[in-house]
Enzyme design. Structure first.
Site, PDB file in Angstrom:
ATOM      1  N   HIS A 293      41.481  31.056  34.605  1.00 61.08           N
ATOM      2  CA  HIS A 293      41.382  32.078  33.557  1.00 61.08           C
ATOM      3  C   HIS A 293      42.697  32.850  33.525  1.00 61.08           C
ATOM      4  O   HIS A 293      43.129  33.409  34.528  1.00 61.08           O
ATOM      5  CB  HIS A 293      40.199  33.004  33.829  1.00 61.08           C
ATOM      6  CG  HIS A 293      38.880  32.314  33.706  1.00 61.08           C
ATOM      7  ND1 HIS A 293      37.827  32.525  34.580  1.00 61.08           N
ATOM      8  CD2 HIS A 293      38.433  31.389  32.810  1.00 61.08           C
ATOM      9  CE1 HIS A 293      36.795  31.773  34.218  1.00 61.08           C
ATOM     10  NE2 HIS A 293      37.148  31.077  33.156  1.00 61.08           N
TER      11      HIS A 293
ATOM     12  N   GLU B  90      43.744  36.445  35.098  1.00 60.22           N
ATOM     13  CA  GLU B  90      43.520  36.687  36.523  1.00 60.22           C
ATOM     14  C   GLU B  90      44.787  36.385  37.310  1.00 60.22           C
ATOM     15  O   GLU B  90      44.879  35.412  38.047  1.00 60.22           O
ATOM     16  CB  GLU B  90      42.322  35.855  36.988  1.00 60.22           C
ATOM     17  CG  GLU B  90      41.038  36.224  36.253  1.00 60.22           C
ATOM     18  CD  GLU B  90      39.896  35.233  36.430  1.00 60.22           C
ATOM     19  OE1 GLU B  90      40.043  34.296  37.260  1.00 60.22           O
ATOM     20  OE2 GLU B  90      38.875  35.356  35.735  1.00 60.22           O
TER      21      GLU B  90
ATOM     22  N   ARG C 265      41.839  34.929  28.229  1.00 67.75           N
ATOM     23  CA  ARG C 265      41.077  34.247  29.276  1.00 67.75           C
ATOM     24  C   ARG C 265      41.126  32.730  29.143  1.00 67.75           C
ATOM     25  O   ARG C 265      41.264  32.009  30.140  1.00 67.75           O
ATOM     26  CB  ARG C 265      39.616  34.728  29.209  1.00 67.75           C
ATOM     27  CG  ARG C 265      38.613  33.950  30.054  1.00 67.75           C
ATOM     28  CD  ARG C 265      37.208  34.506  29.822  1.00 67.75           C
ATOM     29  NE  ARG C 265      36.159  33.654  30.355  1.00 67.75           N
ATOM     30  CZ  ARG C 265      35.614  33.780  31.558  1.00 67.75           C
ATOM     31  NH1 ARG C 265      36.049  34.719  32.385  1.00 67.75           N
ATOM     32  NH2 ARG C 265      34.644  32.976  31.946  1.00 67.75           N
TER      33      ARG C 265
ATOM     34  N   HIS D  96      39.581  32.781  41.611  1.00 65.07           N
ATOM     35  CA  HIS D  96      39.382  33.625  40.429  1.00 65.07           C
ATOM     36  C   HIS D  96      39.452  35.094  40.825  1.00 65.07           C
ATOM     37  O   HIS D  96      39.666  35.439  41.975  1.00 65.07           O
ATOM     38  CB  HIS D  96      38.011  33.334  39.806  1.00 65.07           C
ATOM     39  CG  HIS D  96      37.857  31.951  39.268  1.00 65.07           C
ATOM     40  ND1 HIS D  96      37.979  31.656  37.925  1.00 65.07           N
ATOM     41  CD2 HIS D  96      37.587  30.778  39.886  1.00 65.07           C
ATOM     42  CE1 HIS D  96      37.791  30.356  37.737  1.00 65.07           C
ATOM     43  NE2 HIS D  96      37.549  29.803  38.922  1.00 65.07           N
TER      44      HIS D  96
ATOM     45  N   GLU E 167      36.180  34.923  44.145  1.00 65.60           N
ATOM     46  CA  GLU E 167      36.436  36.020  43.215  1.00 65.60           C
ATOM     47  C   GLU E 167      37.154  37.084  44.041  1.00 65.60           C
ATOM     48  O   GLU E 167      36.537  37.771  44.849  1.00 65.60           O
ATOM     49  CB  GLU E 167      35.136  36.568  42.621  1.00 65.60           C
ATOM     50  CG  GLU E 167      34.383  35.606  41.724  1.00 65.60           C
ATOM     51  CD  GLU E 167      34.989  35.480  40.343  1.00 65.60           C
ATOM     52  OE1 GLU E 167      35.890  36.296  40.006  1.00 65.60           O
ATOM     53  OE2 GLU E 167      34.570  34.577  39.585  1.00 65.60           O
TER      54      GLU E 167
END
Length: 441
Positions: free
Chosen positions: A191, A194, A249, A319, A393
């Site tokens: 994405h 990020e 994104r 991510h 994440e």
């Protein structure tokens, strides 16, 4: 010097000013007065009101990434355009829905980070700075340089081209001791917005190369494993996030019937494609694409992993943001067949991560720990015989969101490196589960 390297070195400087993002000229004050709200609906009535309100505005959801995923007692981070901020304030106050504004002027926050980057860059022109974010062109030049100076441990190659024709570069990191070693795949920047992802992939390579000679643990990993590292998966989107829209994104593919561009590269894999948690509308951030592997970036990575699936034992996708370590399934509430092995690996990874600075990560199946999504890369990797499939994440939990300050690159990457090394070290031990015998879906 290759033609490709020559082209990269002589890239036009309209994108970069002295190697530093020219935020003010590139983004043209497009975020001036925009705000980021954190909203906490407490019951189903507030959830419905919030969903209806946000659907009537052109909003950029940060967490979760779809209006349909808003639920009670779960925070909603949403970027609101300046023209809509007053209206949203009024609605939330009238409906008595709890909220706060944690970024009051998005343009000022972006410019603040850019000034810090410019100041730091002037002080460190002599060497590559791993504690600032880098543009796609800078990252690719870095890859060529690392390949040229560390040929004993590093090999660079392209697995294909993106929608806009950019090469999809991968680094193979590891000592060439023998063929057919077990391998770990790591991709970053799926994405575009990020930015901490590509920063981590570069940091991991740097740390591995620098510590190979003096750290026995690193030396053992690189001697016995190959790491395939893709610093920027979504090259077109990442470039666009530097030049035009900081919070872009998706990929940048065109749709013949809609003006909206791009596909969510983490909803485009051929596993329960375009079911729950993905959108069939091209303008949505979670758009699954016209068909599985429609995006060249996904298609080429899937082709590479299928070709090497007998060797690749772990798949890791990096991510941001939420501070979580996720594993399959994403698309359903069920335990994977080798749950005990994967759960143990995740627990060891977050324990190693915590040991650096005391940062806590939640871990567990993606569907229950985060939310349900279909067509994800970790489900695809698991289905295709890769027994350990994880999605990180990274920091933070929302105070900075996608604008994680560069001062946090070092600690974030340091702790994540410990986690990845823990996962890799676990591959060298035998977990008593015959994963290849499972029916994954």
């Amino acid at each position: 010097m290759t033609v490709e390297l020559f082209r990269l070195i002589l890239l036009p400087c309209v994108i970069i000013c002295s190697g530093v993002l020219c935020t003010h000229s590139l983004y043209k004050n497009r975020y001036d007065g925009d705000q980021v709200f954190r909203i906490s609906p407490r019951n189903e009535e507030e959830v419905c009101t919030l969903r209806e309100t946000l659907q009537t505005m052109k909003v950029d959801l940060w967490q979760p990434n779809s209006v349909s995923l808003i639920s009670r007692n779960a925070t909603v981070d949403v970027h609101i355009k300046r023209r809509d901020t007053r209206r949203l304030h009024a609605t939330l106050k009238r409906e008595r829905i709890r909220y706060s504004v944690f970024i009051s002027n998005l343009q000022q926050e972006i410019e603040k980070q850019s000034r810090r980057r410019s100041s730091r860059k002037r002080r460190s022109d002599a060497q590559y700075d791993y504690e600032v974010y880098h543009s796609l062109e800078e990252i690719q030049r870095w890859m060529f340089e690392m390949n040229a100076t560390h040929s004993d441990l590093l090999d660079m190659f392209s697995i294909g081209k993106s929608y806009q024709g950019r090469p999809l570069y991968v680094l193979r990191l590891g000592k060439r001791t023998r063929q057919h070693k077990k391998a770990v795949w790591i991709d970053c920047g799926v994405h575009a917005r990020e930015w901490i992802g590509p920063a981590f992939c570069q940091w991991f390579v740097k740390e591995a190369l620098n510590s190979y000679l003096y750290d026995s643990g690193t030396r053992r990993l690189l001697n016995q494993l190959d790491f395939y590292i893709m610093p920027v998966f979504n090259v077109d989107g990442y470039h666009f996030s530097w030049t035009t829209d900081r919070f872009w994104r998706k990929t940048r593919s065109k749709n013949p019937k809609f003006h909206c561009r791009g596909v969510d590269a983490n909803r485009n894999w051929k596993v329960k494609w375009c079911e729950e948690g993905a959108s069939s509308h091209p303008c949505d951030d979670t758009y699954c694409g016209p068909y599985p592997e429609s995006e060249p970036e996904v298609k080429w990575v899937a082709k590479f992993l299928r070709k090497h699936k007998k060797r690749v034992k772990a798949y890791i996708s990096v991510h941001a943001y939420a501070q979580m370590l996720l594993y399959p399934y994403s698309y359903k509430y069920a335990a994977i067949p080798n749950f005990s092995c994967v759960e143990s690996a995740a627990r060891n990874a977050v324990t190693a991560l915590y040991s650096a600075y005391g940062i806590k990560y939640r871990y567990g199946p993606a569907s229950t720990t985060l939310y349900v999504s279909s067509g994800s890369s970790i489900d695809w990797a698991y289905r295709n015989g890769i027994p350990y499939a994880f999605a990180f994440e990274l920091r933070d939990t929302g105070y900075f969101g996608f604008l994680l300050p560069e001062t946090l690159i070092n600690p974030t990457c340091t702790e994540t490196t410990r986690a990845v090394k823990a996962i890799a070290a676990g591959l060298l031990k035998k977990c008593q589960t015959d994963v290849d015998a499972f029916s994954y879906m």
